[in-house]
Design an enzyme around this catalytic site. Sequence first.
Site, PDB file in Angstrom:
ATOM      1  N   GLY A   1      58.920  45.807  35.743  1.00  0.00           N
ATOM      2  CA  GLY A   1      57.564  46.364  35.585  1.00  0.00           C
ATOM      3  C   GLY A   1      57.595  47.757  36.417  1.00  0.00           C
ATOM      4  O   GLY A   1      58.473  48.234  37.160  1.00  0.00           O
TER       5      GLY A   1
ATOM      6  N   LYS B   1      42.579  51.105  43.318  1.00  0.00           N
ATOM      7  CA  LYS B   1      43.660  51.657  44.277  1.00  0.00           C
ATOM      8  C   LYS B   1      43.819  52.913  43.822  1.00  0.00           C
ATOM      9  O   LYS B   1      44.026  54.015  44.675  1.00  0.00           O
ATOM     10  CB  LYS B   1      45.018  50.930  43.916  1.00  0.00           C
ATOM     11  CG  LYS B   1      45.056  49.545  44.777  1.00  0.00           C
ATOM     12  CD  LYS B   1      46.314  48.648  44.656  1.00  0.00           C
ATOM     13  CE  LYS B   1      46.209  47.542  45.393  1.00  0.00           C
ATOM     14  NZ  LYS B   1      47.427  46.755  45.164  1.00  0.00           N
TER      15      LYS B   1
ATOM     16  N   ASP C   1      51.815  47.804  50.407  1.00  0.00           N
ATOM     17  CA  ASP C   1      52.218  46.864  49.458  1.00  0.00           C
ATOM     18  C   ASP C   1      53.888  46.826  49.401  1.00  0.00           C
ATOM     19  O   ASP C   1      54.417  45.924  49.430  1.00  0.00           O
ATOM     20  CB  ASP C   1      51.795  47.200  47.920  1.00  0.00           C
ATOM     21  CG  ASP C   1      50.398  46.745  47.771  1.00  0.00           C
ATOM     22  OD1 ASP C   1      50.093  45.779  48.544  1.00  0.00           O
ATOM     23  OD2 ASP C   1      49.828  47.129  46.778  1.00  0.00           O
TER      24      ASP C   1
ATOM     25  N   ASN D   1      61.233  48.397  32.327  1.00  0.00           N
ATOM     26  CA  ASN D   1      59.667  48.059  31.799  1.00  0.00           C
ATOM     27  C   ASN D   1      59.806  48.030  30.453  1.00  0.00           C
ATOM     28  O   ASN D   1      60.385  48.540  29.684  1.00  0.00           O
ATOM     29  CB  ASN D   1      58.978  49.229  32.463  1.00  0.00           C
ATOM     30  CG  ASN D   1      57.586  49.023  32.178  1.00  0.00           C
ATOM     31  OD1 ASN D   1      57.084  47.902  32.723  1.00  0.00           O
ATOM     32  ND2 ASN D   1      56.678  49.991  31.945  1.00  0.00           N
TER      33      ASN D   1
ATOM     34  N   ASN E   1      46.286  51.404  49.100  1.00  0.00           N
ATOM     35  CA  ASN E   1      45.733  49.925  49.569  1.00  0.00           C
ATOM     36  C   ASN E   1      45.218  49.498  50.788  1.00  0.00           C
ATOM     37  O   ASN E   1      44.684  48.806  51.325  1.00  0.00           O
ATOM     38  CB  ASN E   1      46.672  48.844  49.054  1.00  0.00           C
ATOM     39  CG  ASN E   1      47.505  48.241  50.174  1.00  0.00           C
ATOM     40  OD1 ASN E   1      48.049  49.296  51.188  1.00  0.00           O
ATOM     41  ND2 ASN E   1      48.083  47.256  50.577  1.00  0.00           N
TER      42      ASN E   1
HETATM   43  P1  NDP Z   1      49.823  46.957  36.413  1.00  0.00           P
HETATM   44  O1  NDP Z   1      48.670  46.617  35.465  1.00  0.00           O
HETATM   45  O2  NDP Z   1      49.867  48.359  37.189  1.00  0.00           O
HETATM   46  O3  NDP Z   1      51.163  46.930  35.859  1.00  0.00           O
HETATM   47  C1  NDP Z   1      51.802  46.028  35.060  1.00  0.00           C
HETATM   48  C2  NDP Z   1      53.150  45.937  34.563  1.00  0.00           C
HETATM   49  O4  NDP Z   1      53.435  44.473  34.078  1.00  0.00           O
HETATM   50  C3  NDP Z   1      53.438  46.912  33.911  1.00  0.00           C
HETATM   51  O5  NDP Z   1      54.662  47.424  33.910  1.00  0.00           O
HETATM   52  C4  NDP Z   1      53.487  46.230  32.301  1.00  0.00           C
HETATM   53  O6  NDP Z   1      54.417  46.745  31.498  1.00  0.00           O
HETATM   54  C5  NDP Z   1      54.082  44.721  32.511  1.00  0.00           C
HETATM   55  N1  NDP Z   1      53.997  43.909  31.794  1.00  0.00           N
HETATM   56  C6  NDP Z   1      52.411  43.063  31.603  1.00  0.00           C
HETATM   57  N2  NDP Z   1      52.883  42.180  30.922  1.00  0.00           N
HETATM   58  C7  NDP Z   1      53.950  42.140  30.489  1.00  0.00           C
HETATM   59  C8  NDP Z   1      54.860  41.214  29.642  1.00  0.00           C
HETATM   60  N3  NDP Z   1      54.018  40.140  28.995  1.00  0.00           N
HETATM   61  N4  NDP Z   1      56.069  41.397  29.471  1.00  0.00           N
HETATM   62  C9  NDP Z   1      56.711  42.340  30.135  1.00  0.00           C
HETATM   63  N5  NDP Z   1      56.050  43.194  30.996  1.00  0.00           N
HETATM   64  C10 NDP Z   1      54.685  43.058  31.420  1.00  0.00           C
HETATM   65  O7  NDP Z   1      49.939  45.867  37.345  1.00  0.00           O
HETATM   66  P2  NDP Z   1      50.187  45.964  39.000  1.00  0.00           P
HETATM   67  O8  NDP Z   1      51.541  46.863  39.057  1.00  0.00           O
HETATM   68  O9  NDP Z   1      49.284  46.288  39.860  1.00  0.00           O
HETATM   69  O10 NDP Z   1      50.443  44.146  39.511  1.00  0.00           O
HETATM   70  C11 NDP Z   1      51.706  43.548  38.932  1.00  0.00           C
HETATM   71  C12 NDP Z   1      51.648  42.175  39.630  1.00  0.00           C
HETATM   72  O11 NDP Z   1      51.850  42.360  41.002  1.00  0.00           O
HETATM   73  C13 NDP Z   1      50.173  41.512  39.495  1.00  0.00           C
HETATM   74  O12 NDP Z   1      50.486  40.427  38.828  1.00  0.00           O
HETATM   75  C14 NDP Z   1      50.046  41.260  40.990  1.00  0.00           C
HETATM   76  O13 NDP Z   1      49.192  40.014  40.799  1.00  0.00           O
HETATM   77  C15 NDP Z   1      51.021  41.431  41.750  1.00  0.00           C
HETATM   78  N6  NDP Z   1      50.950  41.851  43.084  1.00  0.00           N
HETATM   79  C16 NDP Z   1      51.011  41.169  44.238  1.00  0.00           C
HETATM   80  C17 NDP Z   1      50.884  41.807  45.339  1.00  0.00           C
HETATM   81  C18 NDP Z   1      51.103  40.849  46.631  1.00  0.00           C
HETATM   82  O14 NDP Z   1      50.594  41.286  47.712  1.00  0.00           O
HETATM   83  N7  NDP Z   1      51.791  39.635  46.437  1.00  0.00           N
HETATM   84  C19 NDP Z   1      50.395  43.050  45.599  1.00  0.00           C
HETATM   85  C20 NDP Z   1      50.101  44.017  44.255  1.00  0.00           C
HETATM   86  C21 NDP Z   1      50.575  43.264  43.156  1.00  0.00           C
HETATM   87  P3  NDP Z   1      53.942  47.862  30.558  1.00  0.00           P
HETATM   88  O15 NDP Z   1      53.835  49.235  31.279  1.00  0.00           O
HETATM   89  O16 NDP Z   1      54.957  47.945  29.335  1.00  0.00           O
HETATM   90  O17 NDP Z   1      52.405  47.818  29.860  1.00  0.00           O
END
Ligand code: NDP
Length: 284
Positions: A135, A66, A110, A159, A87
């Site tokens: 997040g 992306k 999205d 977050n 996207n």
């Molecule tokens: P990113 O990798 O960009 O971001 C991940 C986020 O999750 C960060 O804020 C991270 O926090 C947080 N995180 C990860 N693990 C944990 C945990 N154990 N506890 C707390 N916070 C956590 O991912 P995306 O934003 O691209 O995607 C997020 C989710 O959204 C994905 O799982 C994806 O499947 C889903 N999604 C669904 C879509 C749909 O059409 N339904 C479209 C796009 C995404 P930190 O910053 O502290 O690391």
Amino acid sequence: MTDQYAVIGNPIGHTKSPLIHMSFAGETGQDITYTAIEGPLGGFAAAVDAFRAGGGRGLNITAPFKLDAFAYATDLRERARLAGAVNAMKFEDGPEGGPEGGRVIADNFDGVGLVNDIQRNLDSPLAGKRVLLLGAGGAARGAILPILEQKPAELVIANRTLSKAQALESQFSAHGRLSGTDYAALTGGRSGRFDVVLNATSASLRGELPPVDTAAFAADGLAYELVYGKGLTPFLRLAQGVGVRRLADGVGMLVEQAAEAFAWWRGIRPDTRPVIERLTVPLI
Ligand code: NDP
């Protein structure tokens, strides 16, 4: 000639996008093909160049490309610019009639897909509501502007890495009432209860739970998991355990963002309900 579209990602084997778009095409009578491309890591631009040279008219972009798509675009629409991620792309011909010198217009559907699912399919207007977004990654960033456009009473972004939530607060402060915080600020109900709690973390992909305090949930509210197709994730299970009656996963978001791209490319809006029903995995 049949117009060509595709989704590009890596890995891409799990994608539902060809099924969704070909269902839309069948329903609306559009003559298109829609395939899945596994783009080589580090080779996004070359893969897109090849697709365009072969007559490709548009692409959806999924992880991990992306940001590459953001860099590849010649024209960024506002949602993509503010999200910092793309996207969907639409390709226009250059002066010679081929891709050379042609514009690449980019958007991010999205967030609007998420909002459409919540408001239209789940019948939960966001206006005047307290919304908690867990997040601060790409999905959360893309959701902020479409959520604020609905005029919620307040949007709180929590977050694990506080600085990222605070950065989003500064970036979007001109667009509505929002604040960035960490999970500790939600404990014991210190930030009150939220009408809508959105899990935009990737925790559920690994069976993990973001450390959100149960006091943040309202029993008559909505708990929404952006991950889809995994049934009751730890987040949804937590919400269910404290009595939240309305639970949803991100399948509707996926189909609604696809519908936005399809309408942008083809000028006709498909009915999303049959596809959502077909792809829905029961939340058990
Ligand atoms: P990113 O990798 O960009 O971001 C991940 C986020 O999750 C960060 O804020 C991270 O926090 C947080 N995180 C990860 N693990 C944990 C945990 N154990 N506890 C707390 N916070 C956590 O991912 P995306 O934003 O691209 O995607 C997020 C989710 O959204 C994905 O799982 C994806 O499947 C889903 N999604 C669904 C879509 C749909 O059409 N339904 C479209 C796009 C995404 P930190 O910053 O502290 O690391």
